[in-house]
Design a protein around this motif. Structure first.
Motif, PDB file in Angstrom:
ATOM      1  N   SER A 241      -0.100 -12.435   1.654  1.00 35.80           N
ATOM      2  CA  SER A 241       0.235 -12.354   3.334  1.00 35.80           C
ATOM      3  C   SER A 241      -0.507 -14.286   3.195  1.00 35.80           C
ATOM      4  O   SER A 241      -0.835 -15.296   2.410  1.00 35.80           O
ATOM      5  CB  SER A 241      -0.749 -12.376   3.902  1.00 35.80           C
ATOM      6  OG  SER A 241      -2.080 -12.595   3.169  1.00 35.80           O
TER       7      SER A 241
ATOM      8  N   GLY B 149      -1.822 -14.844   8.246  1.00 39.34           N
ATOM      9  CA  GLY B 149      -1.681 -13.770   8.899  1.00 39.34           C
ATOM     10  C   GLY B 149      -0.183 -13.072   8.765  1.00 39.34           C
ATOM     11  O   GLY B 149      -0.937 -11.445   9.058  1.00 39.34           O
ATOM     12  N   ARG B 150       0.864 -13.111   8.528  1.00 37.88           N
ATOM     13  CA  ARG B 150       1.723 -12.321   7.810  1.00 37.88           C
ATOM     14  C   ARG B 150       2.127 -12.695   6.273  1.00 37.88           C
ATOM     15  O   ARG B 150       1.782 -12.311   5.635  1.00 37.88           O
ATOM     16  CB  ARG B 150       3.167 -13.530   7.544  1.00 37.88           C
ATOM     17  CG  ARG B 150       3.283 -14.003   9.280  1.00 37.88           C
ATOM     18  CD  ARG B 150       4.287 -14.907   9.535  1.00 37.88           C
ATOM     19  NE  ARG B 150       5.499 -15.014  10.855  1.00 37.88           N
ATOM     20  CZ  ARG B 150       4.825 -16.060  11.717  1.00 37.88           C
ATOM     21  NH1 ARG B 150       4.002 -17.021  10.767  1.00 37.88           N
ATOM     22  NH2 ARG B 150       5.109 -15.877  12.803  1.00 37.88           N
ATOM     23  N   MET B 151       2.356 -10.547   6.508  1.00 37.97           N
ATOM     24  CA  MET B 151       2.468 -10.129   5.588  1.00 37.97           C
ATOM     25  C   MET B 151       3.827 -10.660   4.378  1.00 37.97           C
ATOM     26  O   MET B 151       4.935 -10.920   4.621  1.00 37.97           O
ATOM     27  CB  MET B 151       2.562  -8.834   5.041  1.00 37.97           C
ATOM     28  CG  MET B 151       1.147  -8.387   5.685  1.00 37.97           C
ATOM     29  SD  MET B 151       1.859  -6.068   5.791  1.00 37.97           S
ATOM     30  CE  MET B 151       2.951  -6.430   7.444  1.00 37.97           C
TER      31      MET B 151
ATOM     32  N   HIS C 249      12.434  -6.378   8.292  1.00 36.85           N
ATOM     33  CA  HIS C 249      11.700  -6.553   9.276  1.00 36.85           C
ATOM     34  C   HIS C 249      12.009  -7.889  10.318  1.00 36.85           C
ATOM     35  O   HIS C 249      12.350  -8.817   9.304  1.00 36.85           O
ATOM     36  CB  HIS C 249      10.212  -6.030   9.565  1.00 36.85           C
ATOM     37  CG  HIS C 249       9.846  -4.843   8.994  1.00 36.85           C
ATOM     38  ND1 HIS C 249       9.540  -4.255   7.883  1.00 36.85           N
ATOM     39  CD2 HIS C 249      10.459  -3.542  10.202  1.00 36.85           C
ATOM     40  CE1 HIS C 249      10.354  -3.478   7.368  1.00 36.85           C
ATOM     41  NE2 HIS C 249       9.965  -2.411   8.815  1.00 36.85           N
TER      42      HIS C 249
ATOM     43  N   ASP D 228       8.645 -12.313  11.575  1.00 36.49           N
ATOM     44  CA  ASP D 228       8.446 -11.835  12.566  1.00 36.49           C
ATOM     45  C   ASP D 228       6.804 -11.834  12.833  1.00 36.49           C
ATOM     46  O   ASP D 228       5.691 -12.847  11.992  1.00 36.49           O
ATOM     47  CB  ASP D 228       8.638 -10.090  12.566  1.00 36.49           C
ATOM     48  CG  ASP D 228       7.834  -9.539  12.120  1.00 36.49           C
ATOM     49  OD1 ASP D 228       6.949  -9.671  11.184  1.00 36.49           O
ATOM     50  OD2 ASP D 228       8.030  -8.263  12.211  1.00 36.49           O
ATOM     51  N   ALA D 229       5.952 -11.642  13.347  1.00 34.50           N
ATOM     52  CA  ALA D 229       5.066 -11.814  13.882  1.00 34.50           C
ATOM     53  C   ALA D 229       3.588 -11.064  12.845  1.00 34.50           C
ATOM     54  O   ALA D 229       2.336 -12.029  12.319  1.00 34.50           O
ATOM     55  CB  ALA D 229       4.382 -11.691  15.208  1.00 34.50           C
ATOM     56  N   GLN D 230       4.039 -10.770  12.493  1.00 34.86           N
ATOM     57  CA  GLN D 230       3.643  -9.444  10.945  1.00 34.86           C
ATOM     58  C   GLN D 230       4.086 -10.121   9.847  1.00 34.86           C
ATOM     59  O   GLN D 230       2.705  -9.643   8.479  1.00 34.86           O
ATOM     60  CB  GLN D 230       4.436  -7.802  11.331  1.00 34.86           C
ATOM     61  CG  GLN D 230       2.817  -7.177  12.343  1.00 34.86           C
ATOM     62  CD  GLN D 230       3.853  -7.985  13.914  1.00 34.86           C
ATOM     63  OE1 GLN D 230       4.912  -7.659  13.436  1.00 34.86           O
ATOM     64  NE2 GLN D 230       2.707  -8.081  15.202  1.00 34.86           N
ATOM     65  N   ARG D 231       5.034 -10.077   9.601  1.00 35.37           N
ATOM     66  CA  ARG D 231       5.420 -10.203   8.489  1.00 35.37           C
ATOM     67  C   ARG D 231       6.910 -11.896   8.004  1.00 35.37           C
ATOM     68  O   ARG D 231       7.629 -11.716   8.839  1.00 35.37           O
ATOM     69  CB  ARG D 231       6.090  -9.282   7.549  1.00 35.37           C
ATOM     70  CG  ARG D 231       7.335  -8.668   8.443  1.00 35.37           C
ATOM     71  CD  ARG D 231       7.214  -6.678   7.616  1.00 35.37           C
ATOM     72  NE  ARG D 231       6.449  -5.702   7.738  1.00 35.37           N
ATOM     73  CZ  ARG D 231       6.457  -5.569   9.323  1.00 35.37           C
ATOM     74  NH1 ARG D 231       7.212  -5.640   9.783  1.00 35.37           N
ATOM     75  NH2 ARG D 231       5.830  -4.259   9.239  1.00 35.37           N
TER      76      ARG D 231
END
Length: 638
Positions: free
Chosen positions: A409, A412-414, A436, A541-544
């Motif tokens: 990561s 905070g992003r994978m 995604h 995106d916010a996660q990955r």
């Protein structure tokens, strides 16, 4: 043809200036789409709403020959019917969201609309509103709810007046109106005039989950629609469907398609429009009869499940579209169907390229919808490797990276790649999850238009650099002189094809040879190399962060992917937001975090610029080609 289109638009809408100007404004975009959609495999157009979307579809159809259809809802045929007759006449079919709309159009245009219109209702997911069984009316104050835009045709002023009549009788209740719109001040004034401030509350617009909770907890739901002065009225209100799905008793008016949803005294109560006395009587009856509320609520739920479930309405619309736009042959879907059995498939997009066909599919499975990519590698003249070998290599690379990047990561992003699902060697096809997030080329375009998006783009560039660093760490580096020789060989080839003058081509080759000589003397390593690391292949995106398209994977110089990304970012930003180039480069290299040899990066950027100059862009507009070549020539001269 374009002059005839302009004449038609002016002739049919000159009495409606807003319609005229908006219709003329969509002409350039429509002409552009008409030029590219056939090349992208589009064989049919469907527009939602009979206004400007259908205008665009008609223009594209006239210019390209593609057939089109459109959906009619409510205001798009009740308020302004400029240009509508020709759309009805030229469309292959029309989908109406209510039988009322269908009959309305058939009466207006009996010859043009004959046998063209099919009613397919709008639907909702009843399970979303049926998760909790409604409780019996609490001993406290009963709640009357309306969910609607604060516009004239919603008739909310009559709800306020009906509430004041019940309050004058001493009936205890609370009325809530959820929604926003231009009549807010007028409705507040009406509440004050009626002295209903202690009974009627305007709650404003709320998120969908809060709206669903309010519907589930109300005692009765009211939709007091009317026909507005400009002719606007309801289609079939979705809010009514939602209330009925939640087993709430409903009161509505028998306008437009509402009686197709609410049958009087069976699945709800229907009252005269613009009549606060009859509305108050219906509210009084339901507030005083828990048994009637329960019976109407249960029947309303059954009605929605039977005729307004989104699963059923989408399937019906899909069959209608398939009748005019045949679905893909089953063999196209076979690799995905074999990997995900018992799924129902829908095609979202088809990309045809010289060396591949890419299908973006949506699969409806028992576990929910899934977005799937089916990529078939194709053979072509002059290919570096056979299609089957490229497919096998890309699938193997995705599997390797999906494991190697697991748990990695940045900020905070994978860091990941789309999950590989299946590989069909016989057809040279791979099946993967759709990436995604948003591709970075789209993020760059947005930042060119909207300066507020600059920070988001900078963060995405940093994340892209971090992903590339992890790719290069995913396998041990190799001591390879061939990596430098490969860059030189490709540069010499591309310099011949780039359309440069002899002097400029010779200077570029000499600069590359000088840089390569310095790198040879120091010795270089080769690392995992993506091969097509441009912003369009990076999804954030916010996660990955996920990266696609690994068919060009090999070992190469560490700076090659860096250069490819940076040169493409410069192409996007040089003429629209040049001040962002330095920011994107700095953030990308910051995320990358590794040591960058400036000579190697310069060599790789020269090679990338020559490669892009050598690629044919014959399909692009002349000005676009000229600007692109100017930027790349400047890159060579840096």
């Amino acid at each position: 043809t374009m002059l005839r289109l302009i004449g038609w638009i002016i002739g049919d809408s000159f009495l409606r200036p807003a319609t005229l100007f908006k219709s003329l404004a969509v002409l350039p975009k429509s002409a552009y789409l008409a030029s590219i959609l056939p090349a992208h495999g589009v064989s049919h157009l469907h527009a939602h709403f009979a206004t400007h979307p259908a205008t665009m579809a008609l223009i594209i159809s006239i210019l390209s020959g593609l057939p089109f259809s459109f959906t009619v809802h409510a205001h798009d045929i009740f308020v302004d019917r400029s240009l509508l007759r020709r759309k009805v006449r030229e469309a292959t079919f029309i989908r109406s969201i209510s039988r009322f709309n269908q009959f309305f159009l058939e009466r207006l245009y009996p010859l043009d609309a004959r046998a063209k219109i099919a009613t397919v209702h709008v639907g909702i997911d009843p399970s979303y509103y049926g998760r909790q069984a409604p409780e019996a009316t609490a001993a406290g104050r009963p709640t009357i709810l309306a969910v609607a835009a604060l516009k004239p045709y919603k008739g909310l002023v009559y709800l306020i007046r009906a509430a004041s009549l019940l309050a004058a009788e001493g009936i205890d209740f609370r009325a809530e109106i959820i929604g926003a719109g231009p009549l807010e001040a007028d409705l507040r004034a009406e509440i004050a005039r009626c002295g209903a401030g202690d009974r009627v509350v305007l709650r404003g617009a709320l998120p969908q989950d809060e709206v669903a909770a309010a519907i589930a907890s109300c005692d009765l739901f009211v939709q007091p629609s009317i026909i507005a002065a400009d002719g606007q009225m309801e289609g079939i209100p979705v809010a009514l469907m939602e209330a009925m799905a939640a087993r709430r008793p409903v009161i509505a008016t028998p306008l437009s398609g509402v009686p197709e949803l609410v049958e009087d005294r069976v699945s709800g109560l229907l009252v005269d429009p613009a009549n606060s006395e009859t509305l108050a009587a219906a509210m009084r009856e339901l507030l005083g009869s828990p048994e009637l509320r329960s019976r109407l609520g249960a029947a309303g739920r059954a009605k929605v499940e039977r005729e307004f479930s989104i699963r059923e309405t989408v399937e019906t619309l899909g069959r209608l579209l398939d009748r005019h736009n045949p679905p893909l042959p089953l063999e196209e879907l076979q690799p995905a169907a074999a990997a995900i059995p018992d799924a129902r498939w829908g095609l979202r997009r088809l990309h045809r390229r010289a060396d591949s066909r890419v299908l973006e599919l949506i699969a409806s499975t028992p576990a929910g919808p899934a977005e799937i990519i089916v990529k078939q590698h194709l053979s072509r003249r002059g290919e570096s490797r056979p299609a089957a070998e490229r497919a096998a290599g890309e699938y193997a690379m995705l599997r390797t990276l999906h494991g190697a990047l697991h748990g990695k990561s940045h900020d905070g992003r994978m860091l990941d790649v789309p999950a590989p699902i299946a590989h069909d060697a016989g057809s040279a096809t791979i099946v993967i999850e759709r990436a995604h997030g948003t591709p970075m080329d789209a993020m760059i375009r947005r930042a060119r238009r909207d300066r507020a998006a600059s920070d988001t783009l900078a963060a995405a560039a940093r994340a892209a650099g971090a992903w590339l660093r992890e790719l290069q760490r995913s396998a041990p580096p190799r001591e390879e002189r061939h990596a430098i020789e490969d860059v030189l060989r490709r540069g010499e080839r591309d310099a011949r094809l780039a359309g440069l003058s002899r002097r400029k081509a010779r200077n570029a080759r000499r600069t590359m040879e000088a840089l390569a000589g310095e790198l040879f003397a120091r010795g270089r390593i080769a690392v995992p190399h993506h091969g097509d690391f441009w912003p369009g292949n990076v999804f954030v995106d916010a996660q990955r962060v996920e990266v696609i398209d690994f068919e060009g994977f090999r070992f190469g110089l560490p700076a090659e992917d860096l250069a490819y990304f940076l040169v493409h970012a410069r192409l996007y930003l040089a003429f629209r937001r040049p001040e962002l180039i330095g920011i994107v480069e700095r953030e990308f290299l910051s995320g990358y975090g590794g040591e960058v040899d400036e000579r190697e990066l310069r060599l790789a950027r020269l090679g990338c610029a020559l490669q892009l100059l050598a690629r044919s862009r014959s399909g692009a507009p002349f000005l676009h080609q000229a600007l692109r070549r100017a930027i790349l020539r400047k890159e060579l001269a840096r």
